[in-house]
Scaffold this motif. Structure first.
Motif, PDB file in Angstrom:
ATOM      1  N   GLN A  41       0.858  -1.195   0.000  1.00 54.29           N
ATOM      2  CA  GLN A  41       0.000   0.000   0.000  1.00 54.29           C
ATOM      3  C   GLN A  41       0.888   1.237   0.000  1.00 54.29           C
ATOM      4  OE1 GLN A  41      -3.447  -0.287  -0.139  1.00 54.29           O
ATOM      5  NE2 GLN A  41      -2.915  -2.456  -0.383  1.00 54.29           N
ATOM      6  N   LEU A  42       0.623   2.159  -0.921  1.00 56.21           N
ATOM      7  CA  LEU A  42       1.402   3.401  -1.007  1.00 56.21           C
ATOM      8  C   LEU A  42       1.484   4.065   0.368  1.00 56.21           C
ATOM      9  CD1 LEU A  42       2.774   5.178  -3.175  1.00 56.21           C
ATOM     10  CD2 LEU A  42       0.647   6.484  -3.294  1.00 56.21           C
ATOM     11  N   ASN A  43       2.655   4.505   0.743  1.00 59.16           N
ATOM     12  CA  ASN A  43       2.911   5.164   2.045  1.00 59.16           C
ATOM     13  C   ASN A  43       2.790   4.220   3.240  1.00 59.16           C
ATOM     14  OD1 ASN A  43       3.271   7.665   0.767  1.00 59.16           O
ATOM     15  ND2 ASN A  43       1.082   8.055   0.820  1.00 59.16           N
ATOM     16  N   GLN A  44       2.774   2.919   2.998  1.00 55.42           N
ATOM     17  CA  GLN A  44       2.709   2.020   4.162  1.00 55.42           C
ATOM     18  C   GLN A  44       3.979   2.218   4.990  1.00 55.42           C
ATOM     19  OE1 GLN A  44       2.616  -1.906   2.175  1.00 55.42           O
ATOM     20  NE2 GLN A  44       4.637  -2.324   3.054  1.00 55.42           N
ATOM     21  N   PRO A  45       3.853   2.148   6.318  1.00 53.94           N
ATOM     22  CA  PRO A  45       5.032   2.422   7.151  1.00 53.94           C
ATOM     23  C   PRO A  45       6.151   1.412   6.899  1.00 53.94           C
ATOM     24  CG  PRO A  45       3.012   2.270   8.467  1.00 53.94           C
ATOM     25  CD  PRO A  45       2.659   1.817   7.084  1.00 53.94           C
ATOM     26  N   GLY A  46       7.374   1.903   7.012  1.00 52.44           N
ATOM     27  CA  GLY A  46       8.544   1.023   6.921  1.00 52.44           C
ATOM     28  C   GLY A  46       9.380   1.255   8.163  1.00 52.44           C
ATOM     29  N   LYS A  47      10.491   0.556   8.296  1.00 52.76           N
ATOM     30  CA  LYS A  47      11.268   0.706   9.536  1.00 52.76           C
ATOM     31  C   LYS A  47      11.732   2.154   9.718  1.00 52.76           C
ATOM     32  CE  LYS A  47      15.198  -0.929  12.134  1.00 52.76           C
ATOM     33  NZ  LYS A  47      16.024   0.276  12.104  1.00 52.76           N
ATOM     34  N   ASP A  48      12.465   2.685   8.728  1.00 53.37           N
ATOM     35  CA  ASP A  48      12.971   4.057   8.861  1.00 53.37           C
ATOM     36  C   ASP A  48      12.352   5.012   7.853  1.00 53.37           C
ATOM     37  OD1 ASP A  48      14.928   3.627  10.982  1.00 53.37           O
ATOM     38  OD2 ASP A  48      15.903   2.323   9.524  1.00 53.37           O
ATOM     39  N   VAL A  49      11.656   4.477   6.881  1.00 52.53           N
ATOM     40  CA  VAL A  49      10.963   5.313   5.894  1.00 52.53           C
ATOM     41  C   VAL A  49       9.843   4.475   5.293  1.00 52.53           C
ATOM     42  CG1 VAL A  49      12.576   4.682   4.020  1.00 52.53           C
ATOM     43  CG2 VAL A  49      11.254   6.786   3.832  1.00 52.53           C
ATOM     44  N   GLN A  50       8.776   5.153   4.919  1.00 51.49           N
ATOM     45  CA  GLN A  50       7.635   4.431   4.359  1.00 51.49           C
ATOM     46  C   GLN A  50       7.913   3.976   2.927  1.00 51.49           C
ATOM     47  OE1 GLN A  50       4.690   7.450   4.911  1.00 51.49           O
ATOM     48  NE2 GLN A  50       5.350   8.638   3.170  1.00 51.49           N
ATOM     49  N   TRP A  51       7.003   3.135   2.424  1.00 50.63           N
ATOM     50  CA  TRP A  51       7.171   2.643   1.064  1.00 50.63           C
ATOM     51  C   TRP A  51       6.470   3.555   0.063  1.00 50.63           C
ATOM     52  CZ3 TRP A  51       3.407   0.499  -2.429  1.00 50.63           C
ATOM     53  CH2 TRP A  51       3.966   0.099  -3.659  1.00 50.63           C
ATOM     54  N   VAL A  52       7.253   4.054  -0.875  1.00 50.41           N
ATOM     55  CA  VAL A  52       6.753   4.775  -2.046  1.00 50.41           C
ATOM     56  C   VAL A  52       7.631   4.258  -3.188  1.00 50.41           C
ATOM     57  CG1 VAL A  52       6.506   7.031  -3.156  1.00 50.41           C
ATOM     58  CG2 VAL A  52       6.205   6.836  -0.692  1.00 50.41           C
ATOM     59  N   PRO A  53       7.049   3.773  -4.264  1.00 50.24           N
ATOM     60  CA  PRO A  53       7.902   3.214  -5.318  1.00 50.24           C
ATOM     61  C   PRO A  53       8.490   4.308  -6.210  1.00 50.24           C
ATOM     62  CG  PRO A  53       5.603   2.965  -5.929  1.00 50.24           C
ATOM     63  CD  PRO A  53       5.613   3.624  -4.575  1.00 50.24           C
ATOM     64  N   THR A  54       9.680   4.106  -6.703  1.00 51.95           N
ATOM     65  CA  THR A  54      10.233   4.992  -7.736  1.00 51.95           C
ATOM     66  C   THR A  54       9.407   4.797  -9.007  1.00 51.95           C
ATOM     67  OG1 THR A  54      12.450   4.924  -6.816  1.00 51.95           O
ATOM     68  CG2 THR A  54      12.286   5.472  -9.145  1.00 51.95           C
ATOM     69  N   PRO A  55       8.918   5.897  -9.614  1.00 54.51           N
ATOM     70  CA  PRO A  55       8.108   5.735 -10.832  1.00 54.51           C
ATOM     71  C   PRO A  55       8.933   5.098 -11.968  1.00 54.51           C
ATOM     72  CG  PRO A  55       8.030   7.998  -9.981  1.00 54.51           C
ATOM     73  CD  PRO A  55       9.078   7.293  -9.202  1.00 54.51           C
ATOM     74  N   PRO A  56       8.249   4.315 -12.835  1.00 54.88           N
ATOM     75  CA  PRO A  56       8.979   3.557 -13.870  1.00 54.88           C
ATOM     76  C   PRO A  56       9.937   4.414 -14.706  1.00 54.88           C
ATOM     77  CG  PRO A  56       6.672   2.928 -13.837  1.00 54.88           C
ATOM     78  CD  PRO A  56       6.803   4.036 -12.851  1.00 54.88           C
ATOM     79  N   ALA A  57       9.519   5.640 -15.091  1.00 64.58           N
ATOM     80  CA  ALA A  57      10.400   6.461 -15.945  1.00 64.58           C
ATOM     81  C   ALA A  57      11.670   6.848 -15.192  1.00 64.58           C
ATOM     82  CB  ALA A  57       9.662   7.717 -16.411  1.00 64.58           C
ATOM     83  N   LEU A  58      11.532   7.122 -13.891  1.00 65.31           N
ATOM     84  CA  LEU A  58      12.727   7.499 -13.120  1.00 65.31           C
ATOM     85  C   LEU A  58      13.615   6.278 -12.858  1.00 65.31           C
ATOM     86  CD1 LEU A  58      14.106  10.010 -11.970  1.00 65.31           C
ATOM     87  CD2 LEU A  58      13.172   9.409  -9.744  1.00 65.31           C
ATOM     88  N   VAL A  59      13.000   5.111 -12.723  1.00 62.79           N
ATOM     89  CA  VAL A  59      13.793   3.875 -12.583  1.00 62.79           C
ATOM     90  C   VAL A  59      14.754   3.770 -13.767  1.00 62.79           C
ATOM     91  CG1 VAL A  59      13.668   1.353 -12.728  1.00 62.79           C
ATOM     92  CG2 VAL A  59      12.114   2.580 -11.202  1.00 62.79           C
TER      93      VAL A  59
END
Ligand SMILES: C[S@@+](CC[C@H](N)C(=O)[O-])C[C@H]1O[C@@H](n2cnc3c(N)ncnc32)[C@H](O)[C@@H]1O
Length: 272
Positions: free
Chosen positions: A35-53
């Motif tokens: 889930q976008l912005n789901q909590p993580g240990k030191d930072v939440q999860w947000v994926p790098t967008p495909p074009a920036l990858v």
């Protein structure tokens, strides 16, 4: 068979049938979806967008000979994209569900043999074998990782989505357009450690260093435009521009307008 034995057998068969039927009827757990912005240990999860990858991998100049490590690998997008280019790639991720999700995604993408996903804390996991490191972490996390980045093999490329690494100026940046969010990739190339006094045929070369920027003097001449790109060094002293390579104790330089390279030896260096 005794009557009591046959009753027991019948009961056991009935029980087994009930278990099988209820297992088949039980609602299937839907597969885990991050889930976008789901909590993580030191930072939440947000994926790098495909074009920036793709931009990050281009900026790194990724080759099949590289070993990429993504720090906090989320759903595995960077690792899988690197593997799709034929590069061995590893993700380190704290959230076990994301690790399993990434493994599944790599399998579905047909790149499983080139990928590895390790469940771990990036601050406690070794990644010194990487030739390319990718990050999409908070600036405070990048800053904490800075000493480990600088200790990596000279020439290692570090590519970040958006966030800087302390006061270390990037060697290059690239931006995606049009783009609303997460639009900038930055590249740092780990510089060789060159600070110290080097004995050369042109006199003493005294080098001080801040990251990839080098200053100092050669003989009586101050150095201008001193730069490192991994082990490659360049600077100007007087009217002459020098380019060359440094390893731990030896520097090989070629002066502009001179075909013959010259070699210097490290005489004294601050504690590394
Ligand atoms: C902003 S996301 C980036 C994901 C991926 N690298 C990308 O670019 O798409 C950061 C990831 O780091 C993970 N994370 C946070 N703290 C961590 C830690 N100490 N060690 C390992 N992973 C961590 C989070 O679970 C999250 O998946």
């Amino acid at each position: 068979m005794h009557k009591s034995g046959s009753v027991r057998l019948t009961t056991a068969i009935a029980l087994f049938a009930t278990i099988v039927v209820s297992a088949a009827a039980a609602p299937q757990e839907p597969p885990y979806q991050p889930q976008l912005n789901q909590p993580g240990k030191d930072v939440q999860w947000v994926p790098t967008p495909p074009a920036l990858v793709q931009k990050m991998l281009d900026l790194a100049g990724l080759t099949r000979d590289d070993q990429l490590v993504d720090l906090g690998s989320g759903d595995g997008v960077l690792v899988i994209a690197a593997a799709r280019r034929g590069t061995r790639a590893r993700g380190i991720e704290y959230d076990a569900r994301l690790v399993d999700y990434s493994k599944r995604a790599a399998r579905e993408a047909g790149v499983e043999p080139l990928t590895r996903f390790v469940r771990g804390d990036i601050f406690k996991t070794d990644f010194s074998d990487a030739t390319v490191v990718t990050t999409f972490l908070l600036p405070s996390m990048n800053l904490q990782l800075l000493p480990r980045f600088l200790a990596m093999k000279p020439g290692t490329r570090i590519v970040a989505n958006t966030f800087a690494i302390g006061d270390w100026a990037p060697d290059a940046t690239a931006t995606i357009e049009p783009c609303e969010r997460w639009c900038t990739a930055m590249l740092w190339i780990v510089p060789a450690r060159v600070a110290g006094t080097w004995r050369t045929p042109k006199g003493l070369l005294v080098l001080t260093q801040k990251y990839q920027v080098v200053s100092g003097s050669l003989g009586d001449e101050p150095l201008l435009n001193g730069r490192l790109k991994g082990e490659e060094i360049s600077f100007t002293a007087g009217a002459t521009t020098y380019t060359g390579r440094v390893d731990d104790y030896r520097i090989r330089l070629r002066a502009s307008g001179d075909d013959k390279p010259m070699e210097g030896r490290l005489q004294a260096a601050p504690r590394r």
